[in-house]
Design a protein around this motif. Sequence first.
Motif, PDB file in Angstrom:
ATOM      1  N   ALA A   6       0.832  -1.206   0.000  1.00 18.45           N
ATOM      2  CA  ALA A   6       0.000   0.000   0.000  1.00 18.45           C
ATOM      3  C   ALA A   6       0.867   1.257   0.000  1.00 18.45           C
ATOM      4  CB  ALA A   6      -0.932   0.005   1.203  1.00 18.45           C
ATOM      5  N   ALA A   7       1.970   1.242   0.746  1.00 20.77           N
ATOM      6  CA  ALA A   7       2.868   2.406   0.763  1.00 20.77           C
ATOM      7  C   ALA A   7       3.481   2.637  -0.612  1.00 20.77           C
ATOM      8  CB  ALA A   7       3.956   2.191   1.815  1.00 20.77           C
ATOM      9  N   ILE A   8       3.851   1.565  -1.301  1.00 21.85           N
ATOM     10  CA  ILE A   8       4.403   1.713  -2.647  1.00 21.85           C
ATOM     11  C   ILE A   8       3.358   2.253  -3.610  1.00 21.85           C
ATOM     12  CG2 ILE A   8       5.330   0.400  -4.601  1.00 21.85           C
ATOM     13  CD1 ILE A   8       6.631  -1.456  -2.486  1.00 21.85           C
ATOM     14  N   ILE A   9       2.131   1.732  -3.499  1.00 19.65           N
ATOM     15  CA  ILE A   9       1.035   2.203  -4.354  1.00 19.65           C
ATOM     16  C   ILE A   9       0.743   3.681  -4.083  1.00 19.65           C
ATOM     17  CG2 ILE A   9      -1.439   1.933  -4.832  1.00 19.65           C
ATOM     18  CD1 ILE A   9       0.197  -0.279  -6.041  1.00 19.65           C
ATOM     19  N   PHE A  10       0.749   4.081  -2.797  1.00 23.87           N
ATOM     20  CA  PHE A  10       0.541   5.494  -2.465  1.00 23.87           C
ATOM     21  C   PHE A  10       1.644   6.360  -3.066  1.00 23.87           C
ATOM     22  CE2 PHE A  10      -2.154   4.369   1.381  1.00 23.87           C
ATOM     23  CZ  PHE A  10      -3.307   4.897   0.837  1.00 23.87           C
ATOM     24  N   GLY A  11       2.879   5.874  -3.031  1.00 26.67           N
ATOM     25  CA  GLY A  11       3.987   6.626  -3.619  1.00 26.67           C
ATOM     26  C   GLY A  11       3.828   6.814  -5.117  1.00 26.67           C
ATOM     27  N   LEU A  12       3.419   5.749  -5.804  1.00 26.43           N
ATOM     28  CA  LEU A  12       3.180   5.866  -7.246  1.00 26.43           C
ATOM     29  C   LEU A  12       2.028   6.825  -7.545  1.00 26.43           C
ATOM     30  CD1 LEU A  12       3.549   2.165  -8.404  1.00 26.43           C
ATOM     31  CD2 LEU A  12       5.084   4.066  -8.903  1.00 26.43           C
ATOM     32  N   GLY A  13       0.970   6.726  -6.755  1.00 34.41           N
ATOM     33  CA  GLY A  13      -0.157   7.639  -6.941  1.00 34.41           C
ATOM     34  C   GLY A  13       0.222   9.080  -6.688  1.00 34.41           C
ATOM     35  N   PHE A  14       1.084   9.294  -5.691  1.00 32.04           N
ATOM     36  CA  PHE A  14       1.542  10.651  -5.386  1.00 32.04           C
ATOM     37  C   PHE A  14       2.359  11.218  -6.545  1.00 32.04           C
ATOM     38  CE2 PHE A  14       4.700  13.491  -3.301  1.00 32.04           C
ATOM     39  CZ  PHE A  14       3.816  14.476  -2.910  1.00 32.04           C
ATOM     40  N   LEU A  15       3.242  10.395  -7.106  1.00 34.72           N
ATOM     41  CA  LEU A  15       4.036  10.851  -8.250  1.00 34.72           C
ATOM     42  C   LEU A  15       3.154  11.142  -9.462  1.00 34.72           C
ATOM     43  CD1 LEU A  15       7.185   8.579  -8.093  1.00 34.72           C
ATOM     44  CD2 LEU A  15       7.042  11.027  -7.640  1.00 34.72           C
ATOM     45  N   LEU A  16       2.175  10.289  -9.722  1.00 29.86           N
ATOM     46  CA  LEU A  16       1.266  10.541 -10.844  1.00 29.86           C
ATOM     47  C   LEU A  16       0.459  11.815 -10.633  1.00 29.86           C
ATOM     48  CD1 LEU A  16      -0.123   6.999 -11.710  1.00 29.86           C
ATOM     49  CD2 LEU A  16       1.420   8.405 -13.056  1.00 29.86           C
ATOM     50  N   ASP A  17       0.078  12.072  -9.392  1.00 26.45           N
ATOM     51  CA  ASP A  17      -0.676  13.288  -9.096  1.00 26.45           C
ATOM     52  C   ASP A  17       0.194  14.528  -9.248  1.00 26.45           C
ATOM     53  OD1 ASP A  17      -3.144  14.465  -8.345  1.00 26.45           O
ATOM     54  OD2 ASP A  17      -2.312  14.835  -6.344  1.00 26.45           O
ATOM     55  N   LEU A  18       1.452  14.431  -8.814  1.00 27.39           N
ATOM     56  CA  LEU A  18       2.354  15.577  -8.962  1.00 27.39           C
ATOM     57  C   LEU A  18       2.642  15.889 -10.426  1.00 27.39           C
ATOM     58  CD1 LEU A  18       5.090  15.156  -6.197  1.00 27.39           C
ATOM     59  CD2 LEU A  18       3.335  16.906  -6.354  1.00 27.39           C
ATOM     60  N   LEU A  19       2.824  14.833 -11.213  1.00 23.80           N
ATOM     61  CA  LEU A  19       3.117  15.027 -12.627  1.00 23.80           C
ATOM     62  C   LEU A  19       1.861  15.275 -13.458  1.00 23.80           C
ATOM     63  CD1 LEU A  19       5.783  12.218 -13.043  1.00 23.80           C
ATOM     64  CD2 LEU A  19       6.178  14.668 -12.766  1.00 23.80           C
ATOM     65  N   ASP A  20       0.702  15.107 -12.833  1.00 20.45           N
ATOM     66  CA  ASP A  20      -0.594  15.309 -13.489  1.00 20.45           C
ATOM     67  C   ASP A  20      -0.697  14.472 -14.761  1.00 20.45           C
ATOM     68  OD1 ASP A  20      -3.143  16.331 -13.507  1.00 20.45           O
ATOM     69  OD2 ASP A  20      -2.590  18.060 -14.738  1.00 20.45           O
ATOM     70  N   THR A  21      -0.385  13.180 -14.628  1.00 17.24           N
ATOM     71  CA  THR A  21      -0.448  12.274 -15.762  1.00 17.24           C
ATOM     72  C   THR A  21      -1.417  11.132 -15.471  1.00 17.24           C
ATOM     73  OG1 THR A  21       1.386  10.963 -14.893  1.00 17.24           O
ATOM     74  CG2 THR A  21       1.935  12.710 -16.431  1.00 17.24           C
ATOM     75  N   GLN A  22      -1.747  10.401 -16.537  1.00 18.49           N
ATOM     76  CA  GLN A  22      -2.612   9.229 -16.422  1.00 18.49           C
ATOM     77  C   GLN A  22      -1.965   8.081 -17.172  1.00 18.49           C
ATOM     78  OE1 GLN A  22      -6.478  10.144 -17.908  1.00 18.49           O
ATOM     79  NE2 GLN A  22      -7.051  11.373 -16.145  1.00 18.49           N
ATOM     80  N   ILE A  23      -2.183   6.871 -16.673  1.00 20.25           N
ATOM     81  CA  ILE A  23      -1.676   5.677 -17.328  1.00 20.25           C
ATOM     82  C   ILE A  23      -2.850   4.979 -17.996  1.00 20.25           C
ATOM     83  CG2 ILE A  23      -0.582   3.439 -16.974  1.00 20.25           C
ATOM     84  CD1 ILE A  23       0.816   4.587 -14.565  1.00 20.25           C
ATOM     85  N   ALA A  24      -2.692   4.627 -19.247  1.00 17.21           N
ATOM     86  CA  ALA A  24      -3.706   3.890 -20.015  1.00 17.21           C
ATOM     87  C   ALA A  24      -5.065   4.598 -20.034  1.00 17.21           C
ATOM     88  CB  ALA A  24      -3.848   2.468 -19.493  1.00 17.21           C
ATOM     89  N   GLY A  25      -5.050   5.896 -20.049  1.00 14.15           N
ATOM     90  CA  GLY A  25      -6.288   6.648 -20.229  1.00 14.15           C
ATOM     91  C   GLY A  25      -7.059   6.970 -18.975  1.00 14.15           C
ATOM     92  N   SER A  26      -7.324   5.983 -18.112  1.00 12.85           N
ATOM     93  CA  SER A  26      -8.201   6.263 -16.977  1.00 12.85           C
ATOM     94  C   SER A  26      -7.548   5.997 -15.617  1.00 12.85           C
ATOM     95  CB  SER A  26      -9.478   5.439 -17.089  1.00 12.85           C
ATOM     96  OG  SER A  26      -9.162   4.063 -16.999  1.00 12.85           O
ATOM     97  N   ILE A  27      -6.338   5.463 -15.584  1.00  9.64           N
ATOM     98  CA  ILE A  27      -5.684   5.184 -14.307  1.00  9.64           C
ATOM     99  C   ILE A  27      -4.885   6.421 -13.909  1.00  9.64           C
ATOM    100  CG2 ILE A  27      -4.042   3.721 -13.098  1.00  9.64           C
ATOM    101  CD1 ILE A  27      -4.774   1.487 -15.045  1.00  9.64           C
ATOM    102  N   SER A  28      -5.329   7.070 -12.827  1.00 13.12           N
ATOM    103  CA  SER A  28      -4.694   8.310 -12.382  1.00 13.12           C
ATOM    104  C   SER A  28      -4.204   8.152 -10.941  1.00 13.12           C
ATOM    105  CB  SER A  28      -5.682   9.470 -12.483  1.00 13.12           C
ATOM    106  OG  SER A  28      -6.747   9.265 -11.591  1.00 13.12           O
ATOM    107  N   GLY A  29      -3.759   9.247 -10.358  1.00  7.89           N
ATOM    108  CA  GLY A  29      -3.314   9.234  -8.971  1.00  7.89           C
ATOM    109  C   GLY A  29      -4.423   8.851  -8.008  1.00  7.89           C
ATOM    110  N   THR A  30      -5.643   9.240  -8.320  1.00 11.20           N
ATOM    111  CA  THR A  30      -6.785   8.900  -7.473  1.00 11.20           C
ATOM    112  C   THR A  30      -7.039   7.392  -7.469  1.00 11.20           C
ATOM    113  OG1 THR A  30      -7.755  11.032  -8.010  1.00 11.20           O
ATOM    114  CG2 THR A  30      -9.212   9.396  -7.032  1.00 11.20           C
TER     115      THR A  30
END
Length: 64
Positions: A6-30
């Motif tokens: 969960a900590a690793i997943i939170f870290g990835l989500g935090f980075l995606l949110d900071l970079l304001d990017t999405q993976i595969a269209g609908s997977i975002s930091g949220t």
Amino acid sequence: MLAIVAAIIFGLGFLLDLLDTQIAGSISGTTFMLLGLTLLALHQAGIGTASIKTNGGWRGRARR
């Protein structure tokens, strides 16, 4: 173990949110945040934790 994942997943989500990017269209930091919260809930429920069974039930060896 689930708390570490969960900590690793939170870290990835935090980075995606900071970079304001999405993976595969609908997977975002949220999405990563919600997945991390689900893993933490499972960890708190006792799923994925190692336990050793004893003969005494939940109290283990009780002095008498």
